[in-house]
Design an enzyme around this catalytic site. Structure first.
Site, PDB file in Angstrom:
ATOM      1  N   LYS A 179       0.905  -1.039   0.182  1.00 23.64           N
ATOM      2  CA  LYS A 179       0.053   0.037   0.196  1.00 23.64           C
ATOM      3  C   LYS A 179       0.783   1.014  -0.245  1.00 23.64           C
ATOM      4  CE  LYS A 179      -1.458   1.667   4.127  1.00 23.64           C
ATOM      5  NZ  LYS A 179      -1.673   3.125   4.710  1.00 23.64           N
ATOM      6  N   ASN A 180       1.297   1.656   0.986  1.00 21.30           N
ATOM      7  CA  ASN A 180       2.565   2.583   1.111  1.00 21.30           C
ATOM      8  C   ASN A 180       3.242   2.731  -0.763  1.00 21.30           C
ATOM      9  OD1 ASN A 180       1.062   2.743   3.194  1.00 21.30           O
ATOM     10  ND2 ASN A 180       2.560   2.504   4.611  1.00 21.30           N
TER      11      ASN A 180
ATOM     12  N   ARG B 118      -4.259   9.842   2.957  1.00 31.48           N
ATOM     13  CA  ARG B 118      -2.792  10.930   3.541  1.00 31.48           C
ATOM     14  C   ARG B 118      -2.159  10.917   2.071  1.00 31.48           C
ATOM     15  NH1 ARG B 118      -1.581  13.820   7.716  1.00 31.48           N
ATOM     16  NH2 ARG B 118       0.439  14.582   7.504  1.00 31.48           N
TER      17      ARG B 118
ATOM     18  N   CYS C 233      -5.095   8.134   9.099  1.00 33.57           N
ATOM     19  CA  CYS C 233      -5.379   8.023   9.857  1.00 33.57           C
ATOM     20  C   CYS C 233      -5.017   8.712  11.788  1.00 33.57           C
ATOM     21  CB  CYS C 233      -4.285   6.502  10.548  1.00 33.57           C
ATOM     22  SG  CYS C 233      -4.887   4.933   8.969  1.00 33.57           S
TER      23      CYS C 233
ATOM     24  N   ARG D 164       0.955  14.664  12.365  1.00 32.33           N
ATOM     25  CA  ARG D 164       0.643  14.491  11.640  1.00 32.33           C
ATOM     26  C   ARG D 164       1.368  15.713  10.367  1.00 32.33           C
ATOM     27  NH1 ARG D 164      -2.001   9.148   9.248  1.00 32.33           N
ATOM     28  NH2 ARG D 164      -0.533   8.862   7.937  1.00 32.33           N
ATOM     29  N   PRO D 165       2.424  16.565  10.596  1.00 33.23           N
ATOM     30  CA  PRO D 165       2.731  17.730  10.378  1.00 33.23           C
ATOM     31  C   PRO D 165       2.974  17.243   9.086  1.00 33.23           C
ATOM     32  CG  PRO D 165       4.707  17.219  12.568  1.00 33.23           C
ATOM     33  CD  PRO D 165       3.563  16.502  12.563  1.00 33.23           C
ATOM     34  N   ILE D 166       3.232  18.813   8.179  1.00 30.77           N
ATOM     35  CA  ILE D 166       3.978  18.466   6.673  1.00 30.77           C
ATOM     36  C   ILE D 166       5.111  19.568   6.487  1.00 30.77           C
ATOM     37  CG2 ILE D 166       1.824  16.939   5.683  1.00 30.77           C
ATOM     38  CD1 ILE D 166       1.606  19.597   3.924  1.00 30.77           C
ATOM     39  N   ASP D 167       5.387  19.434   7.665  1.00 34.88           N
ATOM     40  CA  ASP D 167       6.648  20.966   7.375  1.00 34.88           C
ATOM     41  C   ASP D 167       7.914  20.537   6.503  1.00 34.88           C
ATOM     42  OD1 ASP D 167       6.789  19.653  10.182  1.00 34.88           O
ATOM     43  OD2 ASP D 167       8.872  20.357  10.208  1.00 34.88           O
ATOM     44  N   GLN D 168       8.095  19.402   7.102  1.00 31.34           N
ATOM     45  CA  GLN D 168       9.305  19.067   6.574  1.00 31.34           C
ATOM     46  C   GLN D 168       8.930  18.590   5.226  1.00 31.34           C
ATOM     47  OE1 GLN D 168      12.102  18.871   8.049  1.00 31.34           O
ATOM     48  NE2 GLN D 168      10.760  19.711   9.564  1.00 31.34           N
TER      49      GLN D 168
ATOM     50  N   ASP E 262       4.055   0.285  12.020  1.00 35.14           N
ATOM     51  CA  ASP E 262       2.511   0.305  11.509  1.00 35.14           C
ATOM     52  C   ASP E 262       1.987  -1.633  11.960  1.00 35.14           C
ATOM     53  OD1 ASP E 262       2.519   2.646  10.296  1.00 35.14           O
ATOM     54  OD2 ASP E 262       3.129   1.303   8.191  1.00 35.14           O
TER      55      ASP E 262
ATOM     56  N   ILE F 114       7.475   6.872  17.248  1.00 41.18           N
ATOM     57  CA  ILE F 114       6.942   7.632  15.655  1.00 41.18           C
ATOM     58  C   ILE F 114       5.570   8.688  15.996  1.00 41.18           C
ATOM     59  CG2 ILE F 114       6.350   7.674  13.608  1.00 41.18           C
ATOM     60  CD1 ILE F 114       9.277   6.412  14.365  1.00 41.18           C
TER      61      ILE F 114
ATOM     62  N   ARG G  14      -9.275   0.076   3.587  1.00 44.55           N
ATOM     63  CA  ARG G  14      -8.003   1.380   3.126  1.00 44.55           C
ATOM     64  C   ARG G  14      -6.684   0.245   2.561  1.00 44.55           C
ATOM     65  NH1 ARG G  14      -6.561   5.446   6.916  1.00 44.55           N
ATOM     66  NH2 ARG G  14      -5.438   5.532   5.673  1.00 44.55           N
TER      67      ARG G  14
HETATM   68  C1  EPZ Z   1       4.187   6.517   6.279  1.00 45.83           C
HETATM   69  O1  EPZ Z   1       3.974   8.587   6.547  1.00 45.83           O
HETATM   70  C2  EPZ Z   1       3.367   5.947   6.067  1.00 45.83           C
HETATM   71  N1  EPZ Z   1       2.061   6.269   5.509  1.00 45.83           N
HETATM   72  C3  EPZ Z   1       2.265   5.188   7.868  1.00 45.83           C
HETATM   73  O2  EPZ Z   1       1.316   4.905   7.805  1.00 45.83           O
HETATM   74  C4  EPZ Z   1       3.558   5.128   9.027  1.00 45.83           C
HETATM   75  O3  EPZ Z   1       3.257   5.017   9.405  1.00 45.83           O
HETATM   76  C5  EPZ Z   1       4.756   6.596   8.612  1.00 45.83           C
HETATM   77  O4  EPZ Z   1       4.860   7.353   7.132  1.00 45.83           O
HETATM   78  C6  EPZ Z   1       6.351   6.140   9.487  1.00 45.83           C
HETATM   79  O5  EPZ Z   1       6.731   4.816   9.119  1.00 45.83           O
HETATM   80  C7  EPZ Z   1       1.476   5.822   3.843  1.00 45.83           C
HETATM   81  O6  EPZ Z   1       3.528   5.526   3.732  1.00 45.83           O
HETATM   82  C8  EPZ Z   1       0.666   6.420   3.150  1.00 45.83           C
HETATM   83  P1  EPZ Z   1       6.844  10.015   8.357  1.00 45.83           P
HETATM   84  P2  EPZ Z   1       3.834   9.706   7.229  1.00 45.83           P
HETATM   85  O7  EPZ Z   1       6.570  11.361   7.239  1.00 45.83           O
HETATM   86  O8  EPZ Z   1       4.856   9.378   5.824  1.00 45.83           O
HETATM   87  C9  EPZ Z   1       7.229  13.503  12.001  1.00 45.83           C
HETATM   88  C10 EPZ Z   1      -0.512   2.902   7.811  1.00 45.83           C
HETATM   89  O9  EPZ Z   1      -0.559   1.913   8.788  1.00 45.83           O
HETATM   90  N2  EPZ Z   1       6.376  14.464  10.490  1.00 45.83           N
HETATM   91  O10 EPZ Z   1       6.878   9.501   8.119  1.00 45.83           O
HETATM   92  O11 EPZ Z   1       2.737  10.333   6.525  1.00 45.83           O
HETATM   93  C11 EPZ Z   1       5.537  13.084  12.130  1.00 45.83           C
HETATM   94  O12 EPZ Z   1       4.944  13.465  12.958  1.00 45.83           O
HETATM   95  C12 EPZ Z   1       0.281   4.525   7.865  1.00 45.83           C
HETATM   96  O13 EPZ Z   1       0.047   2.536   7.112  1.00 45.83           O
HETATM   97  C13 EPZ Z   1       7.339  16.264  11.017  1.00 45.83           C
HETATM   98  O14 EPZ Z   1       7.969  15.901  12.348  1.00 45.83           O
HETATM   99  O15 EPZ Z   1       5.254   9.591   8.144  1.00 45.83           O
HETATM  100  C14 EPZ Z   1       5.440  11.130  12.528  1.00 45.83           C
HETATM  101  O16 EPZ Z   1       6.271  11.620  14.279  1.00 45.83           O
HETATM  102  C15 EPZ Z   1      -0.636   4.516   8.866  1.00 45.83           C
HETATM  103  N3  EPZ Z   1       6.992  16.321  10.282  1.00 45.83           N
HETATM  104  C16 EPZ Z   1       7.693  10.965  12.112  1.00 45.83           C
HETATM  105  O17 EPZ Z   1       7.737  12.382  11.565  1.00 45.83           O
HETATM  106  C17 EPZ Z   1       6.793  15.936   8.403  1.00 45.83           C
HETATM  107  O18 EPZ Z   1       6.860  16.882   7.343  1.00 45.83           O
HETATM  108  C18 EPZ Z   1       7.115   9.899  10.512  1.00 45.83           C
HETATM  109  O19 EPZ Z   1       6.297  10.564  10.128  1.00 45.83           O
HETATM  110  C19 EPZ Z   1       6.287  15.154   7.912  1.00 45.83           C
HETATM  111  C20 EPZ Z   1       7.167  14.506   9.848  1.00 45.83           C
END
Ligand code: EPZ
Length: 418
Positions: free
Chosen positions: A23-24, A93, A117, A122-126, A305, A327, A397
């Site tokens: 999926k991811n 997402r 979920c 879940r910020p997207i600042d990065q 996950d 995480i 999903r």
């Molecule tokens: C992906 O989410 C996966 N989703 C998630 O799987 C998974 O839990 C996660 O990666 C971690 O492995 C998809 O691929 C669609 P991240 P993502 O950006 O990319 C922080 C599932 O169950 N962060 O790696 O959204 C954030 O808050 C789903 O299949 C920032 O601070 O996760 C978190 O603590 C749920 N700023 C950490 O980083 C940012 O800009 C990791 O998040 C981005 C993230």
């Protein structure tokens, strides 16, 4: 009318199943097809709602998308809009990957804040920091992220947190930027390698995916390609844990065992037999597993996950286990549901202390998010009596053919309308 899963538990899972595409990976690869000036054929796609929603999103923007049985062809040459529909974006997402893909292709993108979920802030600042480093101007208006650039120019970007989404999104935006982009402290998940392989098959120049430094040399044009998605390590891990929780014997085919190393190691530590073959793993479990401690860490660490499914196994293990979720701060919502089934769990912030009991008892519960839903299914399979699980939209999903796959392993599970 609501659909529910009904499970009669306390039956060993036994037999063979095959794992679907990841999926991811799929949710990054489908938007990535926008970047090609030609037709992309994507194979081994999982038959799940997230994939259906992405297909709708692409079509809504004007792309021609066809396909069935795990294969999709995307012709993005007909795309008329760089704006993503609000209602569709809210459903998942991964709609945020349209930011990187549209920005890379058209130098402009408008995407609503994504859904998905509810497991933390879940910020997207990065992601945004990466786009800005490449030269895009970003503003947020009425819940819509608007990105625009006159030109994208390669840059050196250091991620403050290891983020799967930011790593992929920046790769998408940087493929056609002028010059060299370096992503440092990049995520190393197998999905990232899968998406880099797709981009390279389209003519991109991405090196280092799978390590924490990724280098992308911009190219003028990307062409169509054919790509097959890797197996879903989270689906595989879910069935591995389900086999262990039911004291079963299950051969899980179409996996890449090295992707599951952290899960296999933990299961072995719990006294469960894990046999690895070239593209399969066999789980053999006898009796109650031993309690262990688990800390979630970005790949190759134990995946967040699978934390919720693992908490089910620990709730019927011999002894006390501790889970540290590093995480997502909100990924313990399933604990209240597990407690309805008799689990003894205390949550303090990001830590769950789990006192193993002999057996869970079936009860009506809710899937609070995708992997929480998988956890409830495992709990129902292992419990005495009947478990009813509501709020199936999350499970739909992300898990292809869950009922059929489990039934083929001897589970008593059915879907009803209530
Ligand atoms: C992906 O989410 C996966 N989703 C998630 O799987 C998974 O839990 C996660 O990666 C971690 O492995 C998809 O691929 C669609 P991240 P993502 O950006 O990319 C922080 C599932 O169950 N962060 O790696 O959204 C954030 O808050 C789903 O299949 C920032 O601070 O996760 C978190 O603590 C749920 N700023 C950490 O980083 C940012 O800009 C990791 O998040 C981005 C993230």
């Amino acid at each position: 009318m609501e659909e529910k899963l009904v499970i009669r538990g306390n039956r060993k899972l036994a037999g063979e199943i095959s794992i679907s595409g990841a999926k991811n990976s799929a949710v990054g690869i489908i938007p990535a097809a926008i970047l090609a000036d030609g037709i992309c054929t994507i194979k081994n796609l999982p038959d799940i709602d997230d994939v259906r929603h992405l297909k709708e999103l692409l079509q809504h923007c004007g792309a021609k998308v066809h396909g069935a049985d795990g294969e999709m062809t995307v012709n993005s040459g007909t795309i008329k809009s760089h704006k993503v529909d609000f209602e569709l974006a809210k459903k998942m997402r991964a709609s945020y990957y349209f930011l990187g893909a549209f920005l890379g292709k058209f130098k402009k993108a408008e995407v609503p804040f994504p859904g998905g979920c509810d497991i933390g802030i879940r910020p997207i600042d990065q992601h945004i920091k990466g786009f800005e480093a490449l030269g895009a101007k970003i503003k947020v208006e009425h819940g819509i992220i608007k990105a625009k650039a006159t030109e994208l120019v390669g840059a050196s970007i250091y991620l403050d947190v290891v983020s799967v989404g930011a790593t992929i999104n920046i790769m998408l935006a940087a493929c056609k930027a002028r010059g060299l982009t370096t992503i440092e402290n990049a995520a190393k998940e197998p999905y990232i390698v899968d998406i880099a392989n797709l981009l390279n098959a389209m003519g991109a120049n991405v090196k280092g995916a799978g390590t924490d430094v990724i280098k992308i040399k911009g190219v003028e044009q990307l062409h169509g390609c054919e790509h097959s998605i890797i197996p879903d390590m989270m689906e595989a891990g879910t069935y591995m844990i389900a086999a262990a929780a039911t004291h079963g014997d299950v051969l899980i085919r179409n996996v890449i065992p090295t992707h599951l190393e952290s899960v296999s190691a933990k299961l072995r530590e719990m006294g469960i037999e894990v046999l690895e073959y070239e593209d399969a793993v066999n789980i053999k479990a006898n009796g109650r597993p031993k309690a262990v401690n688990v800390k979630t860490i970005p790949y190759p660490g134990f995946p967040t996950d699978l934390q919720q499914p693992m908490s089910v196994l620990l709730s019927i293990a011999d002894g006390t286990g501790i889970i540290t979720e590093s995480i997502w701060e909100g990924r313990f919502k399933h604990v209240d549901e597990l407690k309805r089934m008799g689990a003894k769990i205390k949550v303090e912030g990001r830590v769950a202390i789990i006192d193993g009991i002999n057996r869970l008892s079936g009860s009506p519960v809710t899937a609070t998010d995708l992997r929480a839903g998988a956890a409830m299914v495992i709990a129902g399979l292992a419990a005495d009596g009947e478990t009813t699980i509501g709020n199936l939209k999350h499970i739909d999903r992300g898990y292809e053919g869950l009922v059929d796959k489990l039934s083929s392993l001897g589970a008593e599970i059915r879907r009803i309308e209530e």
